[in-house]
Write a protein that holds these residues in place. Structure first.
Motif, PDB file in Angstrom:
ATOM      1  N   PRO A 195      -2.254   2.668   5.093  1.00 25.67           N
ATOM      2  CA  PRO A 195      -3.233   3.433   4.305  1.00 25.67           C
ATOM      3  C   PRO A 195      -2.643   4.662   3.612  1.00 25.67           C
ATOM      4  N   LEU A 196      -1.592   5.249   4.154  1.00 29.26           N
ATOM      5  CA  LEU A 196      -0.959   6.401   3.510  1.00 29.26           C
ATOM      6  C   LEU A 196      -0.384   6.005   2.156  1.00 29.26           C
ATOM      7  N   PHE A 197       0.201   4.816   2.103  1.00 32.58           N
ATOM      8  CA  PHE A 197       0.761   4.320   0.853  1.00 32.58           C
ATOM      9  C   PHE A 197      -0.335   3.819  -0.083  1.00 32.58           C
ATOM     10  N   GLN A 198      -1.364   3.195   0.471  1.00 27.98           N
ATOM     11  CA  GLN A 198      -2.451   2.684  -0.356  1.00 27.98           C
ATOM     12  C   GLN A 198      -3.117   3.782  -1.170  1.00 27.98           C
ATOM     13  N   SER A 257       1.684   1.001  -5.878  1.00 27.73           N
ATOM     14  CA  SER A 257       0.931  -0.234  -6.093  1.00 27.73           C
ATOM     15  C   SER A 257       1.259  -1.334  -5.088  1.00 27.73           C
ATOM     16  N   ALA A 258       2.309  -1.157  -4.302  1.00 28.06           N
ATOM     17  CA  ALA A 258       2.652  -2.167  -3.296  1.00 28.06           C
ATOM     18  C   ALA A 258       3.680  -1.593  -2.335  1.00 28.06           C
ATOM     19  N   MET A 259       3.674  -2.139  -1.127  1.00 27.64           N
ATOM     20  CA  MET A 259       4.732  -1.794  -0.162  1.00 27.64           C
ATOM     21  C   MET A 259       4.875  -2.950   0.800  1.00 27.64           C
ATOM     22  N   ARG A 260       6.101  -3.115   1.278  1.00 29.20           N
ATOM     23  CA  ARG A 260       6.337  -4.122   2.306  1.00 29.20           C
ATOM     24  C   ARG A 260       7.554  -3.721   3.124  1.00 29.20           C
ATOM     25  N   VAL A 319       8.837  -0.097  -1.696  1.00 34.32           N
ATOM     26  CA  VAL A 319       7.590   0.501  -2.156  1.00 34.32           C
ATOM     27  C   VAL A 319       7.625   0.565  -3.680  1.00 34.32           C
ATOM     28  N   GLN A 320       6.597   0.020  -4.310  1.00 33.01           N
ATOM     29  CA  GLN A 320       6.524   0.017  -5.770  1.00 33.01           C
ATOM     30  C   GLN A 320       5.748   1.233  -6.247  1.00 33.01           C
ATOM     31  N   TRP A 321       6.383   1.984  -7.153  1.00 31.95           N
ATOM     32  CA  TRP A 321       5.800   3.210  -7.701  1.00 31.95           C
ATOM     33  C   TRP A 321       5.726   3.108  -9.219  1.00 31.95           C
ATOM     34  N   ALA A 322       4.706   3.728  -9.808  1.00 27.33           N
ATOM     35  CA  ALA A 322       4.591   3.775 -11.266  1.00 27.33           C
ATOM     36  C   ALA A 322       5.724   4.603 -11.861  1.00 27.33           C
TER      37      ALA A 322
END
Length: 99
Positions: free
Chosen positions: A27-30, A36-39, A54-57
């Motif tokens: 949830p911290l990343f959400q 927009s994504a993390m794994r 972790v995908q960032w804009a």
């Protein structure tokens, strides 16, 4: 879009607890600006080695917006005790996408 790639080595024997802590941190990343994504991926050959993707804009969304937030402090509280060494973090941009 940019991908944060964090190479993480955890203390042997803490893998299950580390994975649970990362799950708790989702949830911290959400809610992070620009995320927009993390794994989390675990090495097959080296089970104490992980890659957090972790995908960032923008890179600034990671390096400024997230890293200077209370959520980053919470992230470190959740996972920091498991690190065997400081994570190695960088950013990538896709230059070729096959399929």
């Amino acid at each position: 879009m940019f991908m944060e790639v964090a190479e993480i080595q955890v203390k042997p024997g803490t893998e299950t607890a580390f994975e649970a802590a990362v799950q708790a941190a989702v949830p911290l990343f959400q809610r992070a600006k620009g995320c927009s994504a993390m794994r989390l991926e675990r090495s097959v050959e080296q089970p104490s080695h992980y890659s957090l993707l972790v995908q960032w804009a923008t890179v600034e969304n990671h390096m400024v917006d997230f890293r200077e937030s209370a959520d980053f402090d919470e992230w470190r509280k959740l996972v920091g005790e498991f690190f065997a060494a400081p994570p190695q973090v960088g950013h990538t941009a896709t230059v070729v996408k096959g399929f």
